[in-house]
Design an enzyme around this catalytic site. Structure first.
Site, PDB file in Angstrom:
ATOM      1  N   ASP A   5     -12.816  -5.534  -7.544  1.00  0.00           N
ATOM      2  CA  ASP A   5     -12.642  -6.889  -8.060  1.00  0.00           C
ATOM      3  C   ASP A   5     -13.923  -7.707  -7.978  1.00  0.00           C
ATOM      4  OD1 ASP A   5     -12.668  -7.118  -5.267  1.00  0.00           O
ATOM      5  OD2 ASP A   5     -10.508  -7.428  -5.141  1.00  0.00           O
ATOM      6  N   ASN A  62      -1.005 -11.465   3.072  1.00  0.00           N
ATOM      7  CA  ASN A  62       0.198 -11.558   2.246  1.00  0.00           C
ATOM      8  C   ASN A  62       0.508 -10.238   1.542  1.00  0.00           C
ATOM      9  OD1 ASN A  62      -1.827 -11.505   0.339  1.00  0.00           O
ATOM     10  ND2 ASN A  62      -1.266 -13.426  -0.671  1.00  0.00           N
ATOM     11  N   HIS A  68      -1.680  -8.445  -0.259  1.00  0.00           N
ATOM     12  CA  HIS A  68      -2.416  -8.167  -1.496  1.00  0.00           C
ATOM     13  C   HIS A  68      -3.401  -7.020  -1.300  1.00  0.00           C
ATOM     14  CE1 HIS A  68      -5.635 -11.110  -0.052  1.00  0.00           C
ATOM     15  NE2 HIS A  68      -6.367 -10.107  -0.490  1.00  0.00           N
ATOM     16  N   GLU A 111      -1.966 -10.330  -6.181  1.00  0.00           N
ATOM     17  CA  GLU A 111      -1.205 -11.228  -5.324  1.00  0.00           C
ATOM     18  C   GLU A 111       0.292 -10.902  -5.377  1.00  0.00           C
ATOM     19  OE1 GLU A 111      -2.473 -13.245  -3.289  1.00  0.00           O
ATOM     20  OE2 GLU A 111      -4.401 -13.969  -4.013  1.00  0.00           O
TER      21      GLU A 111
END
Length: 236
Positions: free
Chosen positions: A67, A136, A138, A143
């Site tokens: 990314d 979380n 990810h 996400e």
């Protein structure tokens, strides 16, 4: 799924680096999927150390990163291209033209996403994908509740991700709110996946990801379905 409990962060880093180095030694022209963040830094340091000793040669290796932030120049100290250059690429003999990071500055970001997927396909796919995991759940910048079937795409970063990344910026308002990321489908197409997690704050999310239901609300949970997944974790 193979889960390895490391005794320390340095032990985790050595174990992860050993898997990566074995991949490169056995197949010098391996396509490595690489990750950024604090957790892989020790792994990269170990690979650099072994390279300096002459134990590993990256001259034929190809890398593709997960990314990049949208809107940051590659020379920006917070860009992931800069991170990879400083923490790995400039210290080893991987040719610059063999290192691939998605562009966050493309005029047509949708075309950039398609081109990045085509690049990976033309390279024959990723042999070994290194991943960290967010609080979380990810992976990459996928996400919670992102669709599992997505390939490379543009994402709006969640509040918890922005807060977690704020420590790298002088002001939280400087943290980019969008990123380009390989999708869950792209990650799952890698031949092997290596997930690393460090610190007591990662214990709960690792348990959810590996042993809870497979759900888009915990993106990493999809890795339970990967045929060749290794997880190295240290919760000390």
């Amino acid at each position: 799924m193979k889960v390895i409990n490391a005794t320390s962060y340095s032990d985790l880093s050595r174990k992860a680096a050993n898997i990566i180095s074995a991949q490169v030694i056995l197949k010098p022209n391996s396509v490595l999927g690489l990750a950024t963040g604090s957790t892989p830094i020790g792994t990269y340091k170990q690979l650099i150390e072994w390279y300096n000793k002459g134990d590993i040669d990256f001259s034929s290796t190809i890398s593709v990163n997960l990314d990049e932030y949208v809107g940051l120049e590659p020379t920006n100290e917070q860009s992931y291209r800069y991170f990879m250059t400083e923490n790995l690429f400039r210290h080893i003999n991987i040719p610059q033209e063999n290192t691939h990071v998605p562009s966050g500055l493309a005029n047509d970001m949708e075309a950039e996403c398609q081109n990045y997927d085509a690049l990976i396909t033309n390279l024959g796919g990723i042999d070994l994908q290194l991943l960290g995991i967010g609080h979380n759940g990810h992976i990459g910048f996928n996400e919670p509740d992102d669709a599992f079937e997505k390939t490379t795409h543009i994402v709006s970063l969640g509040e918890s991700t922005i807060k977690a990344n704020a420590r790298f910026f002088e002001d939280i308002n400087e943290v980019p709110t969008k990123a380009i990321t390989m999708g869950i489908k792209s990650i799952m197409q890698a031949k092997k996946v290596l997930l690393i997690a460090n610190g007591p704050d990662k214990k709960d999310i690792i348990e959810k990801a590996l042993y809870g239901p497979v759900t888009p609300s915990v993106p990493a949970s999809i890795l339970q379905l990967h045929p060749d997944l290794t997880v190295i974790c240290c919760f000390e």
